[in-house]
Motif scaffolding. Structure first.
Motif, mmCIF file in Angstrom:
data_model
loop_
_atom_site.group_PDB
_atom_site.id
_atom_site.type_symbol
_atom_site.label_atom_id
_atom_site.label_comp_id
_atom_site.label_asym_id
_atom_site.label_seq_id
_atom_site.Cartn_x
_atom_site.Cartn_y
_atom_site.Cartn_z
ATOM 1 N N ARG A 1 -3.839 0.152 -4.626
ATOM 2 C CA ARG A 1 -4.977 0.199 -3.720
ATOM 3 C C ARG A 1 -5.335 -1.212 -3.306
ATOM 4 N N VAL A 2 -5.688 -1.360 -2.030
ATOM 5 C CA VAL A 2 -6.022 -2.689 -1.524
ATOM 6 C C VAL A 2 -7.233 -3.209 -2.291
ATOM 7 N N PRO A 3 -7.135 -4.431 -2.839
ATOM 8 C CA PRO A 3 -8.265 -4.949 -3.609
ATOM 9 C C PRO A 3 -9.516 -5.012 -2.740
ATOM 10 N N GLY A 4 -10.622 -4.569 -3.294
ATOM 11 C CA GLY A 4 -11.886 -4.632 -2.572
ATOM 12 C C GLY A 4 -12.138 -3.455 -1.664
ATOM 13 N N ALA A 5 -11.139 -2.598 -1.462
ATOM 14 C CA ALA A 5 -11.356 -1.418 -0.628
ATOM 15 C C ALA A 5 -12.175 -0.411 -1.426
ATOM 16 N N GLY A 6 -13.253 0.018 -0.838
ATOM 17 C CA GLY A 6 -14.109 0.975 -1.543
ATOM 18 C C GLY A 6 -13.509 2.363 -1.443
ATOM 19 N N GLY A 7 -14.351 3.322 -1.121
ATOM 20 C CA GLY A 7 -13.862 4.678 -0.931
ATOM 21 C C GLY A 7 -13.501 5.316 -2.250
ATOM 22 N N GLU A 8 -12.869 6.467 -2.136
ATOM 23 C CA GLU A 8 -12.574 7.211 -3.343
ATOM 24 C C GLU A 8 -11.113 7.603 -3.389
ATOM 25 N N GLY A 9 -10.259 6.716 -2.896
ATOM 26 C CA GLY A 9 -8.829 7.029 -2.825
ATOM 27 C C GLY A 9 -8.180 7.042 -4.199
ATOM 28 N N THR A 10 -6.994 7.652 -4.244
ATOM 29 C CA THR A 10 -6.241 7.706 -5.490
ATOM 30 C C THR A 10 -5.094 6.709 -5.468
ATOM 31 N N GLY A 11 -4.831 6.110 -4.297
ATOM 32 C CA GLY A 11 -3.699 5.200 -4.197
ATOM 33 C C GLY A 11 -2.383 5.938 -4.051
ATOM 34 N N LEU A 12 -2.464 7.226 -3.791
ATOM 35 C CA LEU A 12 -1.227 8.006 -3.664
ATOM 36 C C LEU A 12 -0.962 8.480 -2.237
ATOM 37 N N GLY A 13 -2.019 8.515 -1.426
ATOM 38 C CA GLY A 13 -1.902 9.111 -0.091
ATOM 39 C C GLY A 13 -0.773 8.533 0.738
ATOM 40 N N VAL B 1 0.824 -1.212 0.000
ATOM 41 C CA VAL B 1 0.000 0.000 0.000
ATOM 42 C C VAL B 1 0.857 1.262 0.000
ATOM 43 N N LEU B 2 2.161 1.107 0.301
ATOM 44 C CA LEU B 2 3.032 2.284 0.270
ATOM 45 C C LEU B 2 3.486 2.598 -1.158
ATOM 46 N N GLN B 3 3.217 1.675 -2.076
ATOM 47 C CA GLN B 3 3.590 1.919 -3.472
ATOM 48 C C GLN B 3 2.595 2.869 -4.116
ATOM 49 N N ARG B 4 3.114 3.628 -5.056
ATOM 50 C CA ARG B 4 2.262 4.602 -5.724
ATOM 51 C C ARG B 4 1.148 3.906 -6.518
ATOM 52 N N PHE B 5 -0.029 4.440 -6.401
ATOM 53 C CA PHE B 5 -1.211 4.001 -7.147
ATOM 54 C C PHE B 5 -1.692 2.609 -6.769
#
Lengths: 230, 498
Positions: free
Chosen positions: B452-464, B446-450
């Protein structure tokens, strides 16, 4: 409330104007710094929203000029909009007399919240009346009151309760930290404990909550004035 | 600092130097051995030659000894009459203590001289040589059968100053030992010299090894030893090239993100306004003409006719726009968090407690709106760093916590001093939630750019989290993901160096 919006980007300007108008403000929009200067010479506004990246005269220069005494409203609050978010711009903007800034793109509700805070502060500075929802605090007359459907109802406050409420009102809608409230109270008592703050807050709750104004505890931080959902 | 010794890693270089050491040892010690052997041989040769001369002298003296036997004995069993000739007398006198003679008859009976000077009876007239041990000294004995004044007798001369014998005795002490010592010394010298000679290289290798892949600053050429300076120079040139390329890429991302923000700002302002109005409008469904009434600016829209959008559709549109804006912002932040772009700004003292409190204020409405209890647990603590970056770090963590924690959850921002496994307590900030958390297996990814944990909803960008990690790294802090205190949720901790 009459606002001046200085923004050269039509999309941004029309969006903001739409939102502000919907929120009940009267908005005048101009697209350049020069035009804004002209308007500001003749007419007065309650606040201005100024984009930094204007074509000829930029927003920082305009902010500097509108503070001149020959302008119609030199002391109105100014909120700067910027696509540049480097620290340097921020400091420069605030040095030149802007009161707050927002980085583009932004969320409209936040723009409205900040605008409200700016207006509240400037209003308090000129009229000495702090208000929050139905609650009004006349700092000159030291009189707290609630506007109710049945008419105005005066609220009796002890001096320390007054200090706490005044501090909360100045900060609203931002929360006020317990530390700061404690500092505000040390003017009254040299050796005051954090528990004392809780005592005054709970007394204030008893007096405000029946009128729909809540004093919400923020865990680990302090308190915030909120309007109770009807 | 640059050449600090550190021997736990780098098997490559270590193997290389030890390999080289072995090769140098072989290449230098083998010739040394050959040289020593040649020396021994030459020594032997010269000793042999001297011995030959020695033997010749004895042979030359033998006739004189034979001549010294002047007459047969007067009585039986008496020795024959002997009068030592002057050369023999000189010889005996010169080598007093290490010289002797004997005279025997042809049956081997001793007539005159020392008994130990014997060599058997020669069968011919030719002189014979032997080595005889007597009294701890090895003597060279020359014997000859010949005519004397007392008939045919065997005369023998012994000389203890034989160079060949001496050579053999001294071989170990005088020849082999110094050579051996020399060889061992050479071995040590080579070992030491190789290590010394490679010290600059080992140091350079360590300096390069220690670098993070992000650190491409040049190595101090002036501080490098002369031997590796050309190498350092080439390395620096390579660094500069890679740097320029990375910098170009970083600038491109920054510029692209920056350029995106102006049109995005327009888009977002519009959509936000619609969303506000749609929410305010009492009926759940609303339409554009309805907006137009309140929208004196939007003449150009009205000309194109109208379409109808539902409130939820506008909400979706607004959320997508916000997400896009956030992505542009995060890309910009990521490119700014780059160590190279920070060199220009001096780090400052940052009050973490202030920062946490300010973040609480920023996110309070978002949290309240989602029905989350956002709170603080902060102690006064300072770190040295870039305030706006640390704010970005924390705001990404808090934003994530708010996004992924279901309504009713608790999110806490903490800061203070923390006792680590070793050393003094260090400053830390942490954001903790009681949401779904991140499974152990996903924590590094999850520390890698872009990502995102599979199945995680939400509206993240995978960058945080990638941004947070990057900013932590820039501050030489460590970001770790863990499980919340009640065994669920996510706890992100950033521990700073002292």
């Amino acid at each position: 409330m009459r606002l001046l919006l200085v923004e050269d980007d039509v999309m941004v300007a029309s969006g903001i104007k739409l939102g502000l108008t919907d929120a009940g403000y009267a908005v005048d929009w101009v697209g350049s710094g020069e035009r804004a200067e002209e308007v500001l010479r003749a007419e007065s506004f309650d606040a201005a929203i100024i984009d930094i990246g204007l074509p000829a005269m930029d927003g920082l220069e305009l902010t500097r000029r509108l503070r001149r005494p020959d302008m119609a409203s030199p002391s109105m609050p100014v909120l700067i909009l910027t696509a540049r978010d480097a620290l340097h711009d921020r400091v420069q903007g605030l040095d030149l007399g802007a009161d707050d800034y927002m980085v583009k793109p932004f969320e409209l509700p936040e723009l409205l919240a900040r605008l409200r805070a700016l207006l509240r502060r400037s209003q308090a500075a000129t009229t000495a009346v702090l208000s929050f929802g139905p609650l009004e605090l006349d700092t000159a007359g030291r009189r707290a009151s609630m506007r109710t459907p049945a008419g105005e109802q005066v609220i009796e406050l002890g001096p320390r309760e007054w200090t706490v409420l005044e501090y909360l009102l100045i900060n609203a809608p931002k929360p006020a930290s317990k530390d700061k409230l404690l500092q505000a109270l040390t003017g009254w008592d040299k050796e005051i404990t954090p528990n004392a703050v809780e005592v005054y807050v709970s007394r204030l709750r008893g007096k405000l909550e029946p009128h729909g104004v809540a004093l919400r505890s923020i865990r680990g931080f302090g308190y915030r004035l909120e309007l109770q959902a009807a | 600092m640059l050449w600090k010794k550190n021997s736990s890693r780098r098997p490559g270089l270590r193997a290389m130097t030890s390999d080289l050491r072995t090769r140098l040892l072989l290449m230098l010690v083998l010739p040394l051995c050959v040289l020593a052997l040649v020396g021994v041989w030459l020594d032997y040769r010269s000793a042999d030659e001297a011995a030959g001369q020695h033997d010749q002298r004895l042979v030359r003296l033998l006739p004189a000894l034979a001549d010294s036997v002047l007459a047969p004995p007067i009585h039986d069993n008496d020795p024959p009459l002997l009068l030592l000739a002057p050369p023999i007398e000189d010889f005996l006198r010169q080598n007093a203590g290490f010289a002797a003679y004997s005279v025997r008859d042809t049956s081997g009976r001793l007539l005159l001289g020392e008994d130990w000077v014997h060599s058997g009876v020669p069968t011919t007239q030719a002189p014979e040589f032997h080595s005889v041990e007597f009294g701890g000294v090895t003597y060279r004995v020359a014997a000859q059968r010949g005519r004397t004044g007392a008939g045919e007798l065997v005369v023998a001369l012994a000389d203890g100053s034989d160079p060949r014998q001496k050579w053999a005795q001294q071989l170990l002490l005088r020849v082999l030992l110094p050579n051996l010592v020399l060889l061992i010394a050479a071995g040590f010298a080579i070992h030491w010299a190789v290590r010394q000679a490679f010290k600059p290289l080992v140091g350079l290798a360590e300096a390069v090894e220690r670098r993070s892949p992000r650190d491409l600053s040049p190595i101090d050429e002036a501080a490098s030893p002369d031997e590796v300076r050309p190498l350092v120079h080439s390395l620096n040139r390579l660094f500069a090239l890679v740097n320029a390329q990375a910098e170009g890429q970083r600038r491109f991302v920054a510029d692209a993100a920056h350029q995106l923000r102006t049109p995005l700002a327009g888009l977002q302002a519009q959509v936000e306004a619609w969303a506000m109005m749609a929410k305010a409008a009492a009926p759940p469904r609303t339409s554009f003409p309805d907006f137009d009434r309140k929208m004196p600016l939007a003449h150009e829209d009205r000309a194109q006719g109208a379409i109808v959008l539902g409130v939820d559709q506008i909400e979706k549109l607004r959320n997508a726009t916000r997400r896009t804006s956030q992505l542009a912002h995060q890309l910009l932040a990521l490119s700014r968090a780059d160590a190279r772009s920070l060199d220009a700004q001096p780090p400052q003292r940052v009050d973490l407690k202030d920062l946490c409190e300010s973040l609480l204020e920023t996110f309070l409405d978002a949290a309240t709106g989602k029905g989350l209890d956002l709170g603080l647990d902060v102690q006064p603590v300072h770190v040295t760093g870039h305030g706006w970056l640390l704010r970005e770090l924390l705001s990404n963590l808090v934003d994530n916590a708010i996004k992924y924690t279901p309504p009713g959850g608790v999110v806490t921002i903490r800061c203070g001093m923390r006792q680590g496994r070793a050393g003094p307590p260090r400053p830390y900030v942490a954001v903790e939630d009681d949401g779904p958390g991140v499974p152990e297996a996903e924590r590094t990814r999850v520390l890698q750019r872009f990502y995102r944990v599979p199945g995680a909803g939400g509206e993240g960008t995978g960058l945080g989290l990638a941004i947070a990690d990057e900013i932590a790294r820039v501050h030489r802090a460590t970001l770790t993901l863990g499980t919340g205190p009640q065994g669920r949720g996510l706890l992100v901790t950033v521990v700073f160096p002292l």
